[in-house]
Design an enzyme around this catalytic site. Structure first.
Site, PDB file in Angstrom:
ATOM      1  N   GLU A   9       0.790  -1.229   0.000  1.00 35.00           N
ATOM      2  CA  GLU A   9       0.000   0.000   0.000  1.00 35.00           C
ATOM      3  C   GLU A   9       0.821   1.278   0.000  1.00 35.00           C
ATOM      4  O   GLU A   9       0.295   2.365  -0.247  1.00 35.00           O
ATOM      5  CB  GLU A   9      -1.008   0.025   1.169  1.00 35.00           C
ATOM      6  N   ASN A  10       2.129   1.186   0.267  1.00 37.33           N
ATOM      7  CA  ASN A  10       2.960   2.383   0.173  1.00 37.33           C
ATOM      8  C   ASN A  10       3.399   2.677  -1.262  1.00 37.33           C
ATOM      9  O   ASN A  10       4.118   3.639  -1.501  1.00 37.33           O
ATOM     10  CB  ASN A  10       4.177   2.281   1.101  1.00 37.33           C
TER      11      ASN A  10
END
Length: 220
Positions: free
Chosen positions: A50-51
């Site tokens: 998700e980064n």
């Protein structure tokens, strides 16, 4: 009973064996991130973080760490051929838009109907850490959970009803613990695999919700 629990590495290996070829998969912080090191080489699996990473691989060899290549747990990873970086806003759009086949998350508790609690224990001094878990719980096509079967205090983590704040409701499809693999298919908690030497009755005693013994027809 004479049985041996799986360690965290063995749980990760067990999950990795079930991820299908061509799947787009998010690995949550903690135990799930270990899965990246055990993915079968004969399968093409696209890991999402998700980064802002897609198609990353296992941890690098010592001395080959790249500070620009870390997963959501701030652990070094490698980038596969064709892998890419992108803004975390785009990453969350992938998560919320139903573009991930599987997410693998850790948990404090899972209920009998598939409710998930993994971001806060509710204790006054606890530090909440939701990250992208709520988005993944509702956005991924399948939600798999990895965790020890009981807490350090011996309390069941698979419960009839959550006592911790919920992350997502009716979202968990499969649970991998250090004792067994459980499918949630609308009929209940179906035990499809358990460690050698563990009786079903003993497993039930360690679980605060009714289990269905489906191990006779389970396939590894």
């Amino acid at each position: 009973m004479n049985y041996q629990k799986l360690n965290r590495e063995q749980i990760a290996m067990r999950v990795a064996a079930d991820i299908p070829d061509g799947a787009y998969v998010n690995l949550g912080i903690g135990l799930p991130t270990k899965i990246a090191a055990y993915l079968p080489e004969d399968k093409e699996i696209f890991l999402h973080s998700e980064n802002g990473l897609l198609a990353f691989g296992p941890p690098p060899a010592p001395g080959e760490e790249d500070p620009d290549l870390i997963n959501a747990g701030k652990e070094y990873v490698t980038l596969q051929t064709g892998g890419c970086y992108f803004h975390h806003g785009d990453s969350f759009a992938m998560m919320r838009g139903g573009h991930l086949d599987i997410c693998v998350l850790g948990a404090f508790q899972v209920s009998a109907n598939g409710d998930l609690a993994n971001w806060h224990t509710g204790a006054p001094d606890a530090i909440p850490a939701v990250g992208g878990a709520m988005d993944l719980a509702v956005g991924a096509k399948k939600v798999w959970v990895t965790m020890e079967h009981t807490s350090k205090q011996g309390e069941p983590k698979i419960v009839q009803n959550l006592t911790y704040p919920a992350t997502g409701l009716h979202c968990v499809n499969r649970i991998y613990t250090d004792l067994c693999v459980i499918d949630l298919d609308g009929e209940g908690l179906r035990v499809i695999e358990k460690v050698d030497g563990l009786d079903f009755e003993e497993l039930q005693k360690l679980t605060d919700a009714p289990l269905i013994d489906a191990t006779a027809g389970a396939k590894k």
